[in-house]
Write an enzyme that holds these catalytic residues in place. Structure first.
Site, PDB file in Angstrom:
ATOM      1  N   ALA A  66       0.817  -1.215   0.504  1.00  0.00           N
ATOM      2  CA  ALA A  66      -0.373  -0.384   0.011  1.00  0.00           C
ATOM      3  C   ALA A  66       1.043   1.522   0.005  1.00  0.00           C
ATOM      4  O   ALA A  66       2.318   1.324   0.385  1.00  0.00           O
ATOM      5  CB  ALA A  66      -0.992   0.202   1.336  1.00  0.00           C
ATOM      6  N   GLY A 109       0.953  -5.156   1.201  1.00  0.00           N
ATOM      7  CA  GLY A 109      -0.368  -4.982   0.178  1.00  0.00           C
ATOM      8  C   GLY A 109      -0.488  -5.619  -1.331  1.00  0.00           C
ATOM      9  O   GLY A 109      -1.481  -6.499  -1.906  1.00  0.00           O
ATOM     10  N   GLU A 112      -0.301  -9.146  -0.228  1.00  0.00           N
ATOM     11  CA  GLU A 112      -1.939  -9.520   0.085  1.00  0.00           C
ATOM     12  C   GLU A 112      -2.615  -9.300  -1.655  1.00  0.00           C
ATOM     13  O   GLU A 112      -3.530 -10.679  -1.931  1.00  0.00           O
ATOM     14  CB  GLU A 112      -2.316  -8.568   1.045  1.00  0.00           C
ATOM     15  CG  GLU A 112      -2.376  -8.572   2.021  1.00  0.00           C
ATOM     16  CD  GLU A 112      -1.730  -7.938   2.809  1.00  0.00           C
ATOM     17  OE1 GLU A 112      -2.030  -6.610   2.573  1.00  0.00           O
ATOM     18  OE2 GLU A 112      -2.522  -8.149   4.208  1.00  0.00           O
ATOM     19  N   GLU A 132       4.644  -4.920   7.567  1.00  0.00           N
ATOM     20  CA  GLU A 132       4.225  -3.817   8.265  1.00  0.00           C
ATOM     21  C   GLU A 132       4.602  -3.721   9.618  1.00  0.00           C
ATOM     22  O   GLU A 132       4.215  -2.723  10.220  1.00  0.00           O
ATOM     23  CB  GLU A 132       2.352  -4.201   7.973  1.00  0.00           C
ATOM     24  CG  GLU A 132       1.623  -3.996   6.397  1.00  0.00           C
ATOM     25  CD  GLU A 132       1.528  -5.300   5.866  1.00  0.00           C
ATOM     26  OE1 GLU A 132       2.590  -6.528   5.844  1.00  0.00           O
ATOM     27  OE2 GLU A 132       1.350  -5.851   4.555  1.00  0.00           O
TER      28      GLU A 132
END
Ligand code: HXC
Length: 258
Positions: A66, A109, A112, A132
């Site tokens: 992200a 992300g 993911e 993260e």
């Protein structure tokens, strides 16, 4: 259609390719990029000429996560009220198969997003991780859930608690990816897999994907019932009769997606 953060290509044989294209940020998955990605995938899902999709990034990065710079100054009220990053889950609502061709970084992300796809082909330089915790947060789009179901609790814990990365070969060994190929062949290999899928009947492709995904949601007995119901339902399709007739006649089936 012209995209700012994607490059898309519709090929002749039922395969569409989406490349994440934000080279100055290692394909960091900003809101605008994810908005485009979800739109492009939805368009492909609704396009009867597309039967399978390949999702890839660059040789250096599938996606480095992200967008940290976009998230940095947000407070709780904002992220809660706007359901920040909730739209990502729409990737897993796509009904047609998505083959991820992962080269380079698939972090946070990015890892993911790859796990929301249905098949992952990894280049030799691929690295998967959930870093993260190093940023003072935790995965928010499946890193503690999908990863654990795939690689098991101990390794998922280690990845989420230390931020350590898996290289392509360990990812293959632990079942996160189908196979590892030379980095420059990842996309072609993904396209080959998608082309194989694309020879078949669209409703049957969708049913097969749906059933495999249900195995992650249901108990074994419920899953077996779900599978049986969809297996029986294929007998409502002329493509099921065509497939079995072609076998008996020793010829190639001619599927019509009906
Ligand atoms: C914003 C990013 C970024 C990210 C890289 N960049 N990752 N920008 N968000 N996630 C930018 C860098 O700031 C830099 O921009 C440019 O991309 C190149 O990156 P470098 O760091 O210079 O490259 P390199 O030294 O090769 O290191 C690569 C890297 C590192 C190891 C991948 O960039 C990195 O650690 N990135 C962050 C990885 C991460 O923590 N991901 C998880 C994010 S949180 P400039 O302008 O400086 O040149 C997350 C939560 C998911 O994903 C929740 C989902 C719901």
């Amino acid at each position: 259609q012209i995209w700012e953060f994607l490059r898309t290509e519709k090929r002749e044989n039922g395969v569409a390719v989406v490349r994440l294209h934000r080279p100055d940020a290692l394909n960091a998955l900003s809101g605008p990029l994810m908005g485009e990605l979800v739109s492009a995938l939805r368009n492909m899902d609704n396009d009867p000429e597309v039967k399978a999709v390949v999702l890839t990034g660059s040789e250096r990065a599938f996606a480095a996560g992200a967008d940290i710079k976009e998230m940095k100054d947000k407070n709780y009220a904002e992220v809660y009220k706007t359901a920040m990053l909730e739209a990502w889950s729409e990737v897993s609502d796509i009904r047609k198969p998505i083959v991820a061709g992962v080269n380079g970084f698939a972090l946070g992300g990015g890892c993911e997003l790859a796990m929301m796809c249905d098949i992952i082909i990894a280049g030799e330089n691929a690295v998967f991780g959930q870093p993260e915790i190093q940023l003072g947060t935790i995965p928010g789009a499946g890193g503690t859930q999908r990863l654990t179901r795939v690689v098991g609790k101990s390794l998922a814990m280690e990845m989420c608690l230390t931020g350590s990365r898996l290289d392509a070969h360990l990812a293959e060994k632990r079942g996160l990816v189908s196979r590892v190929v030379p980095t420059e062949q990842t996309v072609d290999e993904g396209i080959k897999v998608a082309e194989k899928i694309a020879q078949f009947s669209t409703p049957v492709i969708i049913a097969a994907k749906d059933c495999v995904n249900q195995s992650q949601e249901l108990s074994l007995q419920q899953g077996l019932k779900y599978e049986k119901a969809l297996f029986w339902s294929t007998f409502a399709l002329s493509d099921r009769l065509e497939g079995m007739t072609a076998f008996k006649d020793k010829r190639k089936p001619n599927f019509t997606d009906e």
